[in-house]
Design a protein around this motif. Sequence first.
Motif, PDB file in Angstrom:
ATOM      1  N   THR A  34      34.587  45.687  45.599  1.00 18.61           N
ATOM      2  CA  THR A  34      35.986  45.945  45.946  1.00 18.61           C
ATOM      3  C   THR A  34      36.887  45.055  45.101  1.00 18.61           C
ATOM      4  O   THR A  34      36.431  44.054  44.532  1.00 18.61           O
ATOM      5  CB  THR A  34      36.249  45.673  47.438  1.00 18.61           C
ATOM      6  N   ASN A  35      38.169  45.413  45.036  1.00 11.66           N
ATOM      7  CA  ASN A  35      39.173  44.574  44.375  1.00 11.66           C
ATOM      8  C   ASN A  35      40.160  43.971  45.373  1.00 11.66           C
ATOM      9  O   ASN A  35      41.043  43.205  44.980  1.00 11.66           O
ATOM     10  CB  ASN A  35      39.958  45.396  43.342  1.00 11.66           C
ATOM     11  N   ASP A  36      40.027  44.311  46.643  1.00 13.31           N
ATOM     12  CA  ASP A  36      40.959  43.858  47.673  1.00 13.31           C
ATOM     13  C   ASP A  36      40.767  42.363  47.942  1.00 13.31           C
ATOM     14  O   ASP A  36      39.683  41.936  48.349  1.00 13.31           O
ATOM     15  CB  ASP A  36      40.709  44.652  48.960  1.00 13.31           C
ATOM     16  N   PRO A  37      41.806  41.535  47.735  1.00 14.66           N
ATOM     17  CA  PRO A  37      41.650  40.089  47.929  1.00 14.66           C
ATOM     18  C   PRO A  37      41.331  39.700  49.366  1.00 14.66           C
ATOM     19  O   PRO A  37      40.638  38.706  49.600  1.00 14.66           O
ATOM     20  CB  PRO A  37      42.999  39.513  47.484  1.00 14.66           C
ATOM     21  N   PHE A  38      41.828  40.464  50.346  1.00 12.31           N
ATOM     22  CA  PHE A  38      41.541  40.139  51.738  1.00 12.31           C
ATOM     23  C   PHE A  38      40.071  40.404  52.066  1.00 12.31           C
ATOM     24  O   PHE A  38      39.412  39.611  52.743  1.00 12.31           O
ATOM     25  CB  PHE A  38      42.449  40.932  52.675  1.00 12.31           C
ATOM     26  N   LYS A  39      39.546  41.530  51.578  1.00 14.31           N
ATOM     27  CA  LYS A  39      38.125  41.810  51.775  1.00 14.31           C
ATOM     28  C   LYS A  39      37.261  40.772  51.066  1.00 14.31           C
ATOM     29  O   LYS A  39      36.263  40.293  51.607  1.00 14.31           O
ATOM     30  CB  LYS A  39      37.784  43.212  51.245  1.00 14.31           C
ATOM     31  N   LEU A  40      37.658  40.424  49.858  1.00 18.77           N
ATOM     32  CA  LEU A  40      36.866  39.480  49.081  1.00 18.77           C
ATOM     33  C   LEU A  40      36.905  38.079  49.682  1.00 18.77           C
ATOM     34  O   LEU A  40      35.946  37.318  49.545  1.00 18.77           O
ATOM     35  CB  LEU A  40      37.350  39.464  47.631  1.00 18.77           C
ATOM     36  N   ALA A  41      37.996  37.728  50.358  1.00 24.06           N
ATOM     37  CA  ALA A  41      38.036  36.446  51.065  1.00 24.06           C
ATOM     38  C   ALA A  41      37.003  36.436  52.186  1.00 24.06           C
ATOM     39  O   ALA A  41      36.318  35.430  52.414  1.00 24.06           O
ATOM     40  CB  ALA A  41      39.431  36.192  51.624  1.00 24.06           C
ATOM     41  N   ARG A  42      36.871  37.563  52.880  1.00 27.19           N
ATOM     42  CA  ARG A  42      35.857  37.652  53.942  1.00 27.19           C
ATOM     43  C   ARG A  42      34.457  37.633  53.347  1.00 27.19           C
ATOM     44  O   ARG A  42      33.547  37.008  53.903  1.00 27.19           O
ATOM     45  CB  ARG A  42      36.078  38.928  54.757  1.00 27.19           C
ATOM     46  N   TYR A  43      34.277  38.329  52.223  1.00 26.51           N
ATOM     47  CA  TYR A  43      32.976  38.305  51.545  1.00 26.51           C
ATOM     48  C   TYR A  43      32.610  36.868  51.157  1.00 26.51           C
ATOM     49  O   TYR A  43      31.478  36.420  51.365  1.00 26.51           O
ATOM     50  CB  TYR A  43      33.010  39.155  50.272  1.00 26.51           C
ATOM     51  N   ALA A  44      33.587  36.172  50.576  1.00 28.99           N
ATOM     52  CA  ALA A  44      33.338  34.795  50.138  1.00 28.99           C
ATOM     53  C   ALA A  44      33.014  33.898  51.325  1.00 28.99           C
ATOM     54  O   ALA A  44      32.143  33.021  51.238  1.00 28.99           O
ATOM     55  CB  ALA A  44      34.552  34.255  49.383  1.00 28.99           C
ATOM     56  N   GLY A  45      33.708  34.112  52.446  1.00 28.63           N
ATOM     57  CA  GLY A  45      33.433  33.320  53.635  1.00 28.63           C
ATOM     58  C   GLY A  45      32.021  33.542  54.149  1.00 28.63           C
ATOM     59  O   GLY A  45      31.311  32.593  54.498  1.00 28.63           O
ATOM     60  N   LEU A  46      31.598  34.812  54.189  1.00 28.88           N
ATOM     61  CA  LEU A  46      30.240  35.123  54.632  1.00 28.88           C
ATOM     62  C   LEU A  46      29.214  34.546  53.660  1.00 28.88           C
ATOM     63  O   LEU A  46      28.184  33.995  54.081  1.00 28.88           O
ATOM     64  CB  LEU A  46      30.066  36.635  54.737  1.00 28.88           C
ATOM     65  N   TYR A  47      29.502  34.668  52.382  1.00 30.65           N
ATOM     66  CA  TYR A  47      28.608  34.115  51.356  1.00 30.65           C
ATOM     67  C   TYR A  47      28.410  32.619  51.560  1.00 30.65           C
ATOM     68  O   TYR A  47      27.275  32.116  51.584  1.00 30.65           O
ATOM     69  CB  TYR A  47      29.210  34.399  49.978  1.00 30.65           C
ATOM     70  N   LYS A  48      29.511  31.899  51.732  1.00 32.41           N
ATOM     71  CA  LYS A  48      29.409  30.452  51.899  1.00 32.41           C
ATOM     72  C   LYS A  48      28.798  30.081  53.249  1.00 32.41           C
ATOM     73  O   LYS A  48      28.135  29.050  53.368  1.00 32.41           O
ATOM     74  CB  LYS A  48      30.786  29.813  51.752  1.00 32.41           C
TER      75      LYS A  48
END
Length: 455
Positions: free
Chosen positions: A340-354
């Motif tokens: 995805t390119n959506d920054p809000f989705k990617l923030a959640r992805y990054a949070g789950l990743y970390k």
Amino acid sequence: MFSAVSNLGAGGLSNIALSDTSNGVLYGCFAVTGLVSGGISNLLGPRLTLFIGTLGYALYVGSLWCYQTQGTGWFVIFAGALLGVSAALLWSAQGAIMMSYPLEKDKGKAFAVFWAIFQFGSFIGSIIALAINIRSGGLTAVSTSTYIAFLVIIFVGVASSFLILPPNRVIRSDGTIVKLEAASKPHEEVVGMARLFKDWRLLALAPMFFASNYFYAYQGAVNTARFDGPTRALNAALEGAGAIVGALVIGYCVLDLKWFHRRTRGYLGLAVVTVLTIIVWAVGLSWQVTFTREDVTAGRANRINYHDSNYKGKGALYFFYYFADACYQALAYWIMSALTNDPFKLARYAGLYKALQSAGSAGSFGMDAVATPFLNEHLASWLMLLASFPLALVVLHTVKETNYNDEHMDYVDDLKREAAELGHAPGPAPAAAAAAEESSIEKASVDNGPGDVKA
């Protein structure tokens, strides 16, 4: 700077058990907070989130310094817990910025630039530590002046967080706005997090996320056990250099190669990371079988100094450990950013990743704290990395050539035109006018196919 301190072995402390306990608490809190940190970042915006996130690092390094001078072990553990919370916020905001602000064709390079800068801090910090401690070959803990140098640099980083722009004020080179909204709403984050755990692709990437930092405890423990103080600092510098080179190589020369389609680049990146993981960890195993934790405890394994004849191979090993690590991290971020390119989705992805990454780190530091044999730690770390690759391959198979056709993109020209028709100024910042004049590079690259557009 936190990486520099950690890479010195035991966080620069002479008490390895305390360092392991603190790191276990740190990553445990990191894991829990990471589950919601993406949503918090979306609500607060990147600037405030980064500011709060960086403060924990200063407190933690200060606690190490305090322990070195006052012996306050409880403060190190307490600071580790607070750092776990703040770091989750920082890395969620950072991940969203790095994965959503660039054009699709530049996401590998964006990681390369970020990781190189990030590890350059580790590299410089290690050089500082080496310069300060090099005259004390028998040093078992990092000196006070080293911690002071780290703190000064960290506070510069804290202040720099206010330079970050929110997504609604960032215009890409093709004239698109990263996101019209500066922040999301609470109910949107609740729904977004619920959807996150229903996405099978992220569940398939969970082993990759979990394994991505698991080996740090093992490598740090061996660094502490087998090398003296100055050599630990030199190893940390080599680790930083390896990470910088690795990130630049895979970001520029593999993941963003313009001659291949996006999915092919992902396959190529996975192949490179797989080969590196097999070779580097096999070399590490060949050294690990020559000593045990009991040998170190009993004094049968002497600490190595960088002047010793048998050091050269060990220094190269630490360089390539982190070269391979940078490539692994790059691949994980690149796959997420390709979904995805959506920054809000990617923030959640990054949070789950970390969160999952930190859960793995907490487990590995706990494993090391109870004096697990080094060989067991090595094999556990290596096997986790290898097990993540088949599932990553499955997710890569779903990567599309572009997400622009599926996600609504807002162009500055369109917004200016609509604003003119309505008779009021457009929402984005005035700087958008200049960016809007640039050609739609990314759109052309999608229309013409790989290799048809000049960078």
